[in-house]
Design a protein around this motif. Structure first.
Motif, short mmCIF file in Angstrom:
data_model
loop_
_atom_site.label_atom_id
_atom_site.label_comp_id
_atom_site.label_asym_id
_atom_site.label_seq_id
_atom_site.Cartn_x
_atom_site.Cartn_y
_atom_site.Cartn_z
N ASN A 108 -20.94 -13.52 0.04
CA ASN A 108 -20.01 -12.93 1.00
C ASN A 108 -18.58 -13.35 0.72
OD1 ASN A 108 -22.08 -11.70 2.44
ND2 ASN A 108 -22.47 -13.54 3.62
N THR A 109 -17.69 -12.40 0.85
CA THR A 109 -16.27 -12.71 0.71
C THR A 109 -15.60 -12.36 2.04
OG1 THR A 109 -15.85 -10.51 -0.17
CG2 THR A 109 -16.16 -12.29 -1.77
N PRO A 110 -14.57 -13.08 2.42
CA PRO A 110 -13.92 -12.81 3.69
C PRO A 110 -13.24 -11.45 3.67
CG PRO A 110 -12.68 -14.44 2.47
CD PRO A 110 -13.94 -14.19 1.70
N TYR A 111 -13.18 -10.81 4.84
CA TYR A 111 -12.50 -9.53 4.97
C TYR A 111 -11.00 -9.77 5.01
CZ TYR A 111 -10.66 -5.29 7.01
OH TYR A 111 -9.93 -4.15 7.23
N VAL A 112 -10.30 -9.11 4.12
CA VAL A 112 -8.84 -9.23 4.08
C VAL A 112 -8.28 -7.81 4.13
CG1 VAL A 112 -6.86 -10.00 2.74
CG2 VAL A 112 -8.96 -11.32 2.70
N GLU A 113 -7.45 -7.57 5.14
CA GLU A 113 -6.85 -6.25 5.25
C GLU A 113 -5.83 -6.08 4.13
OE1 GLU A 113 -4.18 -3.75 8.42
OE2 GLU A 113 -5.46 -5.35 9.16
N LYS A 114 -5.92 -4.96 3.44
CA LYS A 114 -5.01 -4.69 2.34
C LYS A 114 -3.64 -4.30 2.88
CE LYS A 114 -4.52 -1.92 -1.79
NZ LYS A 114 -4.98 -0.77 -2.55
N PHE A 115 -2.60 -4.91 2.34
CA PHE A 115 -1.23 -4.60 2.77
C PHE A 115 -0.84 -3.22 2.25
CE2 PHE A 115 3.24 -4.34 1.66
CZ PHE A 115 3.80 -4.51 2.92
N VAL A 116 -0.23 -2.44 3.13
CA VAL A 116 0.28 -1.13 2.76
C VAL A 116 1.77 -1.09 3.11
CG1 VAL A 116 0.12 1.36 3.16
CG2 VAL A 116 -1.95 -0.04 3.24
N SER A 117 2.59 -0.88 2.09
CA SER A 117 4.03 -0.80 2.30
C SER A 117 4.37 0.55 2.93
CB SER A 117 4.76 -0.95 0.96
OG SER A 117 6.14 -0.84 1.15
N ARG A 118 5.30 0.52 3.90
CA ARG A 118 5.72 1.76 4.56
C ARG A 118 7.25 1.84 4.54
NH1 ARG A 118 1.45 -0.28 7.37
NH2 ARG A 118 -0.27 1.10 7.83
N THR A 119 7.74 3.05 4.44
CA THR A 119 9.19 3.27 4.50
C THR A 119 9.51 3.94 5.83
OG1 THR A 119 9.39 3.43 2.11
CG2 THR A 119 11.15 4.42 3.40
N PHE A 120 10.55 3.45 6.48
CA PHE A 120 10.99 3.99 7.77
C PHE A 120 12.42 4.48 7.62
CE2 PHE A 120 7.99 0.57 8.43
CZ PHE A 120 7.06 1.15 9.28
N LYS A 121 12.71 5.60 8.28
CA LYS A 121 14.07 6.14 8.32
C LYS A 121 14.46 6.23 9.79
CE LYS A 121 13.78 8.47 3.93
NZ LYS A 121 13.93 9.70 3.16
N ILE A 139 21.34 7.35 9.08
CA ILE A 139 19.97 6.92 8.77
C ILE A 139 20.00 5.48 8.25
CG2 ILE A 139 17.92 7.33 7.33
CD1 ILE A 139 18.37 9.51 9.41
N ILE A 140 19.15 4.65 8.82
CA ILE A 140 18.95 3.29 8.32
C ILE A 140 17.56 3.28 7.70
CG2 ILE A 140 18.70 0.85 8.90
CD1 ILE A 140 20.64 1.32 11.23
N GLU A 141 17.51 3.16 6.38
CA GLU A 141 16.22 3.20 5.67
C GLU A 141 15.76 1.78 5.34
OE1 GLU A 141 14.44 4.91 1.49
OE2 GLU A 141 15.95 6.12 2.52
N LEU A 142 14.50 1.53 5.62
CA LEU A 142 13.93 0.22 5.31
C LEU A 142 12.47 0.38 4.90
CD1 LEU A 142 12.51 -1.19 8.43
CD2 LEU A 142 14.59 0.13 8.78
N THR A 143 12.01 -0.58 4.12
CA THR A 143 10.63 -0.56 3.62
C THR A 143 9.97 -1.89 3.91
OG1 THR A 143 11.31 0.94 1.84
CG2 THR A 143 9.21 -0.20 1.55
N SER A 144 8.75 -1.83 4.43
CA SER A 144 8.02 -3.07 4.70
C SER A 144 7.47 -3.63 3.39
CB SER A 144 6.88 -2.82 5.70
OG SER A 144 5.97 -1.87 5.20
N THR A 145 7.50 -4.95 3.30
CA THR A 145 6.96 -5.66 2.14
C THR A 145 6.03 -6.75 2.66
OG1 THR A 145 8.67 -7.38 2.09
CG2 THR A 145 9.16 -5.32 0.91
N LYS A 146 5.33 -7.41 1.77
CA LYS A 146 4.47 -8.53 2.20
C LYS A 146 5.31 -9.66 2.79
CE LYS A 146 0.50 -7.95 -0.79
NZ LYS A 146 -0.36 -8.55 -1.81
N GLU A 147 6.56 -9.77 2.37
CA GLU A 147 7.43 -10.86 2.82
C GLU A 147 8.24 -10.50 4.06
OE1 GLU A 147 7.53 -9.78 -0.51
OE2 GLU A 147 6.02 -11.29 -0.98
N GLY A 148 8.43 -9.19 4.32
CA GLY A 148 9.26 -8.80 5.46
C GLY A 148 9.68 -7.35 5.41
#
Length: 194
Positions: A36-49, A57-66
């Protein structure tokens, strides 16, 4: 009622030694730490406008760091202020945020994200609110705000504020009223000043 302790001990032993008969156990139901391996949700980057009240328009993209802010990355630390116009602590905090922005304006920006539906608070009313309280930083409106709030730790209470460094790394979350000195302590870290 008198308990016969010998009988109780004998009965317990019978259950202990007969209840776990290996012939009755389905081996596939037993946890095996090697398989068994622990369940880890996969990070998905999203872009917001995000759309400001003046149509920019203020455009930003989510990253693993912020969050990476397209127009601010490497230039300014960003404090995302999720707020509502009907929220007393949000209103009470406006002078503190204005003072903070003014003091660090070369390295720091605030982006206020309205957490109210447009049908409840039309942009014209938001503009009146901005003028009434002398808000000098961008305020965004629209559905994209709610998508960002969901991505930001699923905002449920306001005000919630999220500070990101010039490089877009998450620094600190603030919940509720916060004083200027506390904000400054973390803003200095976010902009790289001690």
């Amino acid at each position: 009622m008198k308990i016969n302790y010998t009988f109780a001990a004998l009965l317990t032993a019978v259950f202990l030694f007969t209840g776990c008969d290996s012939k009755d156990i389905d081996e596939s139901l037993i946890a095996n730490t090697k398989k068994n391996t622990p369940y880890v949700e996969k990070f998905v980057s999203r872009t917001f406008k995000l759309t400001t009240t003046d149509g920019k328009i203020i455009e930003l993209t989510s990253t693993k760091e912020g969050l990476d802010f397209k127009d601010y990355k490497g230039k300014k630390a960003i404090l995302v202020d999720v707020f509502a116009t009907w929220c007393p602590p949000c209103i009470k905090g406006i002078p503190v945020l204005k003072s903070l922005r003014e003091k660090y304006k070369d390295d720091f920006e605030i982006v206020s994200v309205l957490f109210e539906k447009e049908e409840d608070k039309p942009t014209s009313e938001v503009i009146e609110f901005i003028e009434k309280y002398g808000i000098t930083y961008p305020v965004t409106v629209g559905e994209e705000n709610f998508k960002l709030a969901k991505d930001l730790d699923d905002v449920q209470r306001i005000p919630e504020l999220f500070l990101f460094s010039k490089d877009g790394e998450f620094v600190k979350k603030f919940l509720g009223e916060t004083d200027l000195e506390t904000y400054e302590e973390y803003v200095k870290m976010a902009i790289g000043k001690k």
